[in-house]
Design an enzyme around this catalytic site. Structure first.
Site, PDB file in Angstrom:
ATOM      1  N   LYS A 280       0.855  -1.285  -0.025  1.00  0.00           N
ATOM      2  CA  LYS A 280       0.041  -0.018   0.010  1.00  0.00           C
ATOM      3  C   LYS A 280       0.885   1.103  -0.017  1.00  0.00           C
ATOM      4  O   LYS A 280       0.444   2.227  -0.523  1.00  0.00           O
ATOM      5  CB  LYS A 280      -1.182  -0.026   1.162  1.00  0.00           C
ATOM      6  CG  LYS A 280      -0.346   0.043   2.603  1.00  0.00           C
ATOM      7  CD  LYS A 280      -1.399   0.064   3.415  1.00  0.00           C
ATOM      8  CE  LYS A 280      -0.952  -0.315   4.904  1.00  0.00           C
ATOM      9  NZ  LYS A 280       0.225   0.517   5.261  1.00  0.00           N
TER      10      LYS A 280
ATOM     11  N   ARG B 109      -5.963   2.897  11.863  1.00  0.00           N
ATOM     12  CA  ARG B 109      -5.664   1.593  11.925  1.00  0.00           C
ATOM     13  C   ARG B 109      -6.533   0.563  12.835  1.00  0.00           C
ATOM     14  O   ARG B 109      -6.568  -0.342  13.126  1.00  0.00           O
ATOM     15  CB  ARG B 109      -4.216   1.351  12.640  1.00  0.00           C
ATOM     16  CG  ARG B 109      -3.317   1.142  11.346  1.00  0.00           C
ATOM     17  CD  ARG B 109      -2.078   0.256  11.699  1.00  0.00           C
ATOM     18  NE  ARG B 109      -1.109  -0.292  11.216  1.00  0.00           N
ATOM     19  CZ  ARG B 109      -0.126   0.480  10.571  1.00  0.00           C
ATOM     20  NH1 ARG B 109      -0.350   1.758   9.979  1.00  0.00           N
ATOM     21  NH2 ARG B 109       0.890  -0.321   9.991  1.00  0.00           N
TER      22      ARG B 109
ATOM     23  N   ARG C  54      12.473  -8.375   2.345  1.00  0.00           N
ATOM     24  CA  ARG C  54      12.744  -6.677   2.035  1.00  0.00           C
ATOM     25  C   ARG C  54      13.987  -6.168   2.872  1.00  0.00           C
ATOM     26  O   ARG C  54      14.156  -6.615   3.911  1.00  0.00           O
ATOM     27  CB  ARG C  54      11.552  -6.233   2.686  1.00  0.00           C
ATOM     28  CG  ARG C  54      11.507  -4.454   2.415  1.00  0.00           C
ATOM     29  CD  ARG C  54       9.780  -4.048   2.458  1.00  0.00           C
ATOM     30  NE  ARG C  54       9.376  -3.975   3.903  1.00  0.00           N
ATOM     31  CZ  ARG C  54       8.410  -3.160   4.243  1.00  0.00           C
ATOM     32  NH1 ARG C  54       7.786  -2.507   3.034  1.00  0.00           N
ATOM     33  NH2 ARG C  54       7.948  -3.060   5.252  1.00  0.00           N
TER      34      ARG C  54
ATOM     35  N   ARG D  27      14.495  -4.067   8.405  1.00  0.00           N
ATOM     36  CA  ARG D  27      14.030  -3.533   9.491  1.00  0.00           C
ATOM     37  C   ARG D  27      13.651  -4.227  10.699  1.00  0.00           C
ATOM     38  O   ARG D  27      13.184  -5.374  10.351  1.00  0.00           O
ATOM     39  CB  ARG D  27      12.640  -2.546   8.964  1.00  0.00           C
ATOM     40  CG  ARG D  27      12.744  -1.362   8.452  1.00  0.00           C
ATOM     41  CD  ARG D  27      11.387  -0.862   7.700  1.00  0.00           C
ATOM     42  NE  ARG D  27      10.212  -1.055   8.515  1.00  0.00           N
ATOM     43  CZ  ARG D  27       8.782  -0.724   7.855  1.00  0.00           C
ATOM     44  NH1 ARG D  27       8.904  -0.153   6.755  1.00  0.00           N
ATOM     45  NH2 ARG D  27       7.931  -0.922   8.444  1.00  0.00           N
TER      46      ARG D  27
ATOM     47  N   ARG E  18       2.658  -8.500  13.454  1.00  0.00           N
ATOM     48  CA  ARG E  18       1.921  -7.251  12.650  1.00  0.00           C
ATOM     49  C   ARG E  18       0.681  -7.622  12.168  1.00  0.00           C
ATOM     50  O   ARG E  18      -0.201  -6.990  12.073  1.00  0.00           O
ATOM     51  CB  ARG E  18       2.938  -6.512  11.938  1.00  0.00           C
ATOM     52  CG  ARG E  18       4.030  -5.770  12.774  1.00  0.00           C
ATOM     53  CD  ARG E  18       4.998  -5.134  11.753  1.00  0.00           C
ATOM     54  NE  ARG E  18       4.764  -4.121  10.687  1.00  0.00           N
ATOM     55  CZ  ARG E  18       5.366  -3.809   9.775  1.00  0.00           C
ATOM     56  NH1 ARG E  18       6.421  -4.376   9.469  1.00  0.00           N
ATOM     57  NH2 ARG E  18       5.069  -2.785   9.187  1.00  0.00           N
TER      58      ARG E  18
HETATM   59  P1  AMP Z   1       3.776   0.924   8.840  1.00  0.00           P
HETATM   60  O1  AMP Z   1       4.995   1.522   8.081  1.00  0.00           O
HETATM   61  O2  AMP Z   1       2.336   1.933   8.364  1.00  0.00           O
HETATM   62  O3  AMP Z   1       3.454  -0.378   8.653  1.00  0.00           O
HETATM   63  O4  AMP Z   1       3.875   1.486  10.367  1.00  0.00           O
HETATM   64  C1  AMP Z   1       4.839   0.787  11.120  1.00  0.00           C
HETATM   65  C2  AMP Z   1       4.585   0.766  12.748  1.00  0.00           C
HETATM   66  O5  AMP Z   1       3.950   2.306  12.940  1.00  0.00           O
HETATM   67  C3  AMP Z   1       3.078  -0.122  12.966  1.00  0.00           C
HETATM   68  O6  AMP Z   1       3.791  -1.301  13.127  1.00  0.00           O
HETATM   69  C4  AMP Z   1       2.941   0.633  14.204  1.00  0.00           C
HETATM   70  O7  AMP Z   1       3.625   0.254  15.346  1.00  0.00           O
HETATM   71  C5  AMP Z   1       3.086   2.235  13.956  1.00  0.00           C
HETATM   72  N1  AMP Z   1       1.952   2.883  13.326  1.00  0.00           N
HETATM   73  C6  AMP Z   1       1.757   3.452  12.071  1.00  0.00           C
HETATM   74  N2  AMP Z   1       0.595   3.780  11.883  1.00  0.00           N
HETATM   75  C7  AMP Z   1      -0.106   3.743  13.063  1.00  0.00           C
HETATM   76  C8  AMP Z   1      -1.526   3.954  13.433  1.00  0.00           C
HETATM   77  N3  AMP Z   1      -2.456   4.569  12.766  1.00  0.00           N
HETATM   78  N4  AMP Z   1      -1.670   3.475  14.730  1.00  0.00           N
HETATM   79  C9  AMP Z   1      -1.023   2.927  15.478  1.00  0.00           C
HETATM   80  N5  AMP Z   1       0.330   2.580  15.201  1.00  0.00           N
HETATM   81  C10 AMP Z   1       0.755   3.134  14.029  1.00  0.00           C
END
Ligand code: AMP
Length: 212
Positions: free
Chosen positions: A13, A88, A123, A156, A167
């Site tokens: 995404k 989320r 990745r 990462r 996750r």
């Molecule tokens: P992403 O890059 O979108 O997968 O986000 C990486 C990490 O950031 C996630 O695994 C969460 O720990 C945190 N995170 C990102 N967006 C949110 C959100 N809307 N609410 C809570 N945690 C978030």
């Protein structure tokens, strides 16, 4: 146009958000990127977010909603934006509604969990410039070295297999209920994520009624 991109971690995404943004000339607002930046800069929000992110858990609402609210109030977001990684949870979606944010469409990129695990295991991300690679689909010329800046291209912490599983579990428990939430509001469109990014892009543009 205000869009929400919904999809499990590793569904692609983030890449789709970048492509749609370029096409529509609106910013992508990625809470994950903003939180990683906050961690890197050692801000108060970053310090409180890091332990949750490293575990693959969601960062508490008061931290994320604050960051999001400030970002969408910026000038470049006046004509619309794409929310990538927010909301989320149903609570975050309700918070958006109570801020008076109007959402045009919610685009879900669907990819099966086993494909996601394979993708994320391979990745690699440059610690210096953030360039993204994949051991199988887009390898660096020299293993572990970024092609663009010669920085370290590593995994990462939250892409490690045990964290990816955590996750995904978080996604199914907390984020997937948003599909019902936005279906009830007549906003949800789902696209099947394809092997080739360009194929997914074509499906996404079709779903959003944007000419290719
Ligand atoms: P992403 O890059 O979108 O997968 O986000 C990486 C990490 O950031 C996630 O695994 C969460 O720990 C945190 N995170 C990102 N967006 C949110 C959100 N809307 N609410 C809570 N945690 C978030």
């Amino acid at each position: 146009m205000n869009l929400i991109l919904l999809g499990a971690p590793g569904s692609g995404k983030g890449t789709q958000a970048e492509v749609i943004c370029k096409k529509l000339n609106i910013p992508a607002v990625s809470t994950g990127n903003m939180l990683r930046e906050a961690v890197k800069n050692g801000t108060a929000a970053g310090l409180s977010a890091k332990e949750y992110m490293d575990r693959g858990d969601l960062v508490p609402d008061e931290v994320v909603i604050g960051i999001l609210k400030d970002r969408i109030a910026e000038d470049d977001a006046k004509n619309g934006y794409i929310l990538d990684g927010f909301p989320r949870t149903v609570e975050q979606a309700q918070a958006l509604e109570s801020m008076g944010v109007r959402i045009d469409k919610v685009l879900e990129i669907h990819v099966d969990d086993d494909k996601i695990c394979a993708r994320m295991g391979g990745r690699r991300v440059c610690e210096g410039c953030g360039a993204s690679y994949h051991m199988e689909y887009k390898p660096t010329k020299v293993e572990g070295v970024c092609d663009a800046c010669e920085g370290v291209a590593g995994q990462r912490i939250d892409d490690k297999p045990e964290t990816v599983l955590s996750r995904l579990k978080t996604y199914h428990e907390k984020t997937a209920p948003l599909k019902g939430f936005y279906t009830e509001r007549g906003k949800l469109v789902t696209v099947e994520g394809q092997e080739e990014i360009s194929d997914t892009v074509a499906l996404v543009f079709k779903a959003l009624s944007i000419a290719d």
